[in-house]
Design a protein around this motif. Structure first.
Motif, short mmCIF file in Angstrom:
data_model
loop_
_atom_site.label_atom_id
_atom_site.label_comp_id
_atom_site.label_asym_id
_atom_site.label_seq_id
_atom_site.Cartn_x
_atom_site.Cartn_y
_atom_site.Cartn_z
N ASP A 87 0.11 61.71 -15.50
CA ASP A 87 1.29 61.39 -16.31
C ASP A 87 1.25 62.13 -17.64
O ASP A 87 0.18 62.40 -18.17
CB ASP A 87 1.39 59.89 -16.58
N ASP A 88 2.42 62.39 -18.18
CA ASP A 88 2.52 63.05 -19.48
C ASP A 88 2.27 62.01 -20.57
O ASP A 88 3.11 61.16 -20.84
CB ASP A 88 3.90 63.68 -19.65
N LYS A 89 1.09 62.07 -21.17
CA LYS A 89 0.70 61.08 -22.18
C LYS A 89 0.41 61.76 -23.51
O LYS A 89 -0.46 61.33 -24.26
CB LYS A 89 -0.53 60.32 -21.71
N ASN B 297 -4.18 67.14 -19.46
CA ASN B 297 -4.89 65.86 -19.42
C ASN B 297 -6.35 66.04 -19.03
O ASN B 297 -7.24 65.43 -19.62
CB ASN B 297 -4.20 64.90 -18.46
N SER C 126 -3.32 57.78 -13.25
CA SER C 126 -2.13 58.07 -14.05
C SER C 126 -2.50 58.74 -15.38
O SER C 126 -1.69 59.48 -15.94
CB SER C 126 -1.34 56.80 -14.32
N ASP C 127 -3.72 58.50 -15.86
CA ASP C 127 -4.15 59.16 -17.10
C ASP C 127 -4.27 60.67 -16.90
O ASP C 127 -4.22 61.42 -17.88
CB ASP C 127 -5.49 58.60 -17.57
N TYR D 131 -6.54 56.47 -28.62
CA TYR D 131 -6.43 55.25 -27.82
C TYR D 131 -6.49 54.01 -28.69
O TYR D 131 -5.74 53.07 -28.50
CB TYR D 131 -7.56 55.24 -26.77
N SER E 77 0.27 59.43 -26.74
CA SER E 77 -0.86 58.52 -26.86
C SER E 77 -2.15 59.28 -27.10
O SER E 77 -3.05 58.78 -27.76
CB SER E 77 -0.98 57.64 -25.62
N GLN E 78 -2.26 60.51 -26.59
CA GLN E 78 -3.48 61.28 -26.80
C GLN E 78 -3.58 61.79 -28.22
O GLN E 78 -4.66 61.83 -28.79
CB GLN E 78 -3.55 62.44 -25.81
#
Length: 132
Positions: free
Chosen positions: A70-72, A13, A66-67, A80, A75-76
């Motif tokens: 967290d495992d995003k 991240n 959280s960005d 966005y 979404s990445q």
């Protein structure tokens, strides 16, 4: 979740936001008063910072903690903004310091809505400058 997995997620991240914002490790580390070796250990996943440092990073990038933690991944990779034209306009707004407040716009905003609000703020700023 294991500590190694948390480090890997944070590293991914952090590197994502570095790349997204076209920032070097040194530039961010210097701005936040963090040694380059410490910052690099975060980027490589060797270590994870304390919450106060995560908050500083989040504030720097204009994101939520959280960005970073967290495992995003999904979404990445999708991006966005759903609409490509909206993404381009939002990037222009983000790069203009006077308009960054708009960066909190909803990801499903219509391009014309972003343009309207950006134009309104530009007009207000111009009016404000003429009154000084």
């Amino acid at each position: 979740m294991s500590n190694d997995i948390q480090k890997a997620i944070f590293s991914r991240n952090l590197n994502y936001f570095l790349q997204l914002n076209r920032k070097s490790q040194k530039e961010v580390a210097d701005t936040l008063g963090i040694s380059l070796s410490t910052f690099n250990s975060w980027c490589t996943g060797a270590k994870i910072p304390r919450m106060d440092k995560i908050q500083k990073l989040a504030d720097y990038f204009g994101i939520k903690k959280s960005d970073l933690i967290d495992d995003k991944t999904d979404s990445q990779t999708q991006g966005y903004y759903i609409n490509e034209e909206t993404r381009k306009i939002a990037q222009e707004i983000y790069e203009n310091p006077a308009l960054r407040i708009l960066f909190d716009a909803s990801r499903d905003a219509k391009p014309e809505d972003l343009l309207y609000v950006a134009d309104l703020i530009k007009r207000l700023k111009a009016k404000e400058n003429h009154l000084d």
